[in-house]
Design an enzyme around this catalytic site. Structure first.
Site, PDB file in Angstrom:
ATOM      1  N   GLU A 115       0.849  -1.194   0.000  1.00  0.00           N
ATOM      2  CA  GLU A 115       0.000   0.000   0.000  1.00  0.00           C
ATOM      3  C   GLU A 115       0.880   1.237   0.000  1.00  0.00           C
ATOM      4  OE1 GLU A 115      -3.068  -0.339   3.015  1.00  0.00           O
ATOM      5  OE2 GLU A 115      -4.106  -1.870   1.873  1.00  0.00           O
ATOM      6  N   HIS A 234      -9.574   9.607   2.101  1.00  0.00           N
ATOM      7  CA  HIS A 234      -9.146   8.472   1.270  1.00  0.00           C
ATOM      8  C   HIS A 234      -9.289   8.880  -0.186  1.00  0.00           C
ATOM      9  CE1 HIS A 234      -8.638   4.512  -0.430  1.00  0.00           C
ATOM     10  NE2 HIS A 234      -8.335   4.046   0.766  1.00  0.00           N
ATOM     11  N   ARG A 280      -0.866   9.014   0.890  1.00  0.00           N
ATOM     12  CA  ARG A 280      -2.312   9.129   0.696  1.00  0.00           C
ATOM     13  C   ARG A 280      -2.770  10.581   0.533  1.00  0.00           C
ATOM     14  NH1 ARG A 280      -6.148   5.359   4.333  1.00  0.00           N
ATOM     15  NH2 ARG A 280      -5.267   3.754   3.003  1.00  0.00           N
ATOM     16  N   HIS A 339     -12.113   9.780   5.802  1.00  0.00           N
ATOM     17  CA  HIS A 339     -11.923   8.341   6.004  1.00  0.00           C
ATOM     18  C   HIS A 339     -11.449   8.007   7.409  1.00  0.00           C
ATOM     19  CE1 HIS A 339     -10.916   4.232   4.881  1.00  0.00           C
ATOM     20  NE2 HIS A 339      -9.648   4.408   5.205  1.00  0.00           N
ATOM     21  N   ARG A 374      -1.725   9.372   8.136  1.00  0.00           N
ATOM     22  CA  ARG A 374      -1.612   7.980   8.602  1.00  0.00           C
ATOM     23  C   ARG A 374      -1.128   7.067   7.485  1.00  0.00           C
ATOM     24  NH1 ARG A 374      -5.431   3.514   8.616  1.00  0.00           N
ATOM     25  NH2 ARG A 374      -6.597   4.877   7.238  1.00  0.00           N
TER      26      ARG A 374
HETATM   27  C1  SIN Z   1      -7.746   0.800   2.170  1.00  0.00           C
HETATM   28  O1  SIN Z   1      -7.955  -0.408   2.071  1.00  0.00           O
HETATM   29  O2  SIN Z   1      -7.440   1.498   1.214  1.00  0.00           O
HETATM   30  C2  SIN Z   1      -7.920   1.450   3.494  1.00  0.00           C
HETATM   31  C3  SIN Z   1      -6.892   0.989   4.409  1.00  0.00           C
HETATM   32  C4  SIN Z   1      -6.718   1.972   5.519  1.00  0.00           C
HETATM   33  O3  SIN Z   1      -7.388   2.994   5.540  1.00  0.00           O
HETATM   34  O4  SIN Z   1      -5.858   1.739   6.370  1.00  0.00           O
END
Ligand code: SIN
Length: 521
Positions: A115, A234, A280, A339, A374
């Site tokens: 991620e 998000h 993010r 989010h 975060r």
């Molecule tokens: C996601 O799956 O994109 C969200 C994961 C998160 O917010 O930690």
């Protein structure tokens, strides 16, 4: 107000932190205040990506802590990052023992997703995008089998009672839309684990009840609040007209999905060397800007996943199907959505708030782990780590006794928030306290919140929402810089030097709100 006294430890909330803390407190008697049937209505159950943990032999907790600090834009507490990442692996093993069916490799290892802003693939997952739901199902199963845990489903907390600096009780109500008169519950200790505040915004990925209630009630009782202005948006909520907006997990971009606009152009490459896997906040701003320009940003999974998205990411595929999108043929329209609240109730390394007798874990807390941005999938990890820390600290602080189950009969006659006032509040937050902020908009927001609170302050849950909204907007107005997810177009740079965390009492935010309202009338 009717009062019930008990030797049970009172846990507010029913998400991951609440369930895990209740299990770690066993056999000490606990009562959980759960607005819905267990498993429904908690943000944790909607988490798609998974839990971040250095599970690969070539990865390490130090790498994970470094990525956490780097993502947080200068405001992560490195001691907290070290504490949370150091034992992450043990929590994954514990969740596995408790029944979570993590995706496994043929040789018995864990399948790890990549991620954004992680330097390694380190997110353990379940059936692609089912981590939150499956971890919650495993823990709920354990909670249901644990006799020391009583769950009051259909109840919600609206207020804390204090005696000077000590929390002495929690006012709870029947959570149905009619509400009830509150009942004061006085227990051995109070753990707040009731989630964040994404639902204070009109565009959000959070379940409908997650609207800053818990942060607001602690703030109204005099608890110190940290980093309230740091709200994470998000980047890839699906822009399909649903409220809440369904999530298209970041793990899709980890698989190689790309962001394109209506002309089919990738726009993230021009904004950051890591393009779609930039931190993010950077991706959220990129998508927000495309939407502002009318360029209709979309997540394109066609080339990397094709039909396989339907098996590998069932929650995303189902949300697409519900909205007439076939992601094997069409890219998915996306928008940035509130989010995760990175700020919240200030806690120390034991999870204690500044009021005695009050502990906090999960998204309601501000531990210093997330800073201004975060790192993906650190939210569930933090909830687990601090749930256990809080449970251990509470167990040391309170007497070890037995307690009978509680029985409550509510009388009808409570005040629910007025739906129109809630709608106005949420629209105001999205319009003026969203992805890109400035003094003019933030002042407008504070005036609207002030007016709404004066007109609808008879509902304690609406007062909690207004308190949290005030803290976010006032914190954002006071922070005259751009840092991580807090972007001010009138102060586009971070202040020089090390980043500072903010700490504020609600009384200070209310004073700013009153001043702004006076200036604007
Ligand atoms: C996601 O799956 O994109 C969200 C994961 C998160 O917010 O930690």
């Amino acid at each position: 107000m009717k009062t019930i006294s008990t030797d049970r430890i009172v846990i507010i909330g029913a998400g991951l932190g609440a369930l895990y803390a209740a299990l770690k407190l066993a056999p000490r008697p606990v009562v959980m205040i759960s607005p819905e049937t267990l498993g429904e209505g908690a943000s944790s159950a909607w988490a798609q990506g998974g839990v971040a943990a250095a599970m690969d032999a070539s990865d390490s907790p130090d790498n994970h802590a470094r990525d956490t600090v780097n993502a947080g834009a200068g405001t992560v507490d490195p001691l907290v990052a070290d504490l949370v990442t150091r034992e992450a692996r043990d929590y994954i093993l514990d969740l596995t023992t408790l029944g979570t069916p993590f995706d496994r490799t043929e040789d018995g290892g864990y399948v790890l997703s990549r991620e954004a802003a992680h330097s390694f693939a380190r997110v353990v997952r379940v059936k692609g995008d089912q981590a939150g739901a499956e971890i919650m199902a495993a823990l709920i199963d354990q909670v249901r089998k644990t006799p020391s845990i009583q769950v009051l489903e259909g109840t919600m907390a609206v207020d804390l009672e204090t005696d000077g600096d000590r929390v002495t009780g929690v006012a709870i109500q029947d959570a149905s839309s009619a509400r009830s008169k509150p009942v004061m519950l006085r227990g051995a200790a109070v753990l707040l684990a009731g989630g964040g505040s994404g639902g204070l915004f009109a565009v959000t990925t959070n379940p409908p009840r997650i609207r800053g209630q818990v942060i607001g009630m602690a703030a109204r009782s005099g608890a110190l609040i940290s980093d309230a202005e740091f709200v994470q948006f998000h980047p890839t909520a699906m822009d399909v007209g649903e409220d809440p907006a369904p999530l298209a997990t970041e793990a899709l971009r980890g698989e190689g999905a790309v962001l394109i606009n209506k002309d089919g152009e990738r726009f993230m490459q021009a904004l950051h060397p890591d393009a779609e896997l930039a931190p993010r906040d950077v991706v959220a701003r990129g998508i927000f800007a495309q939407n502002q320009m009318g360029n209709r940003p979309m997540l394109d999974t066609r080339a990397v996943l094709g039909e396989a998205i339907k098996d590998q990411f069932p929650a995303v595929a189902e949300a697409c199907a519900r909205n007439g999108i076939d992601p094997a043929i069409d890219p998915i329209p996306v928008a940035a959505a509130a989010h995760y609240h990175m700020g919240g109730i200030a806690t120390d390394m034991q999870g204690r708030a500044t009021l005695d007798g009050l502990w906090v874990c999960g998204e309601a807390s501000s531990t210093g782990l997330h800073g201004a941005n975060r790192l993906a999938s650190n939210g569930l990890l933090e909830a687990l780590v601090y749930a256990r820390i809080c449970a251990e600290d509470i167990a040391e602080a309170v007497a070890d006794t037995m307690a009978d189950p509680i029985s409550i009969i509510f009388e009808m006659g409570g005040e629910a928030p007025a739906p129109t006032a809630v709608t106005t509040l949420r629209e105001t937050m999205t319009s003026h306290v969203g992805v890109v902020r400035n003094a003019t908009g933030l002042r407008k927001a504070l005036c609207v919140i002030d007016r709404l609170e004066k007109a609808h302050g008879n509902s304690p849950s609406f007062l909690n929402m207004c308190a949290t909204a005030t803290l976010i907007a006032a914190g954002a107005l006071a922070r005259e810089e751009s840092r991580g997810a807090h972007e001010r177009d009138d102060f586009p740079e971070p202040k020089p030097g090390p980043g500072q965390r903010s700490q504020v009492y609600l009384s200070q935010a209310l004073a700013l709100r009153a001043q702004v309202s006076k200036d604007m009338t």
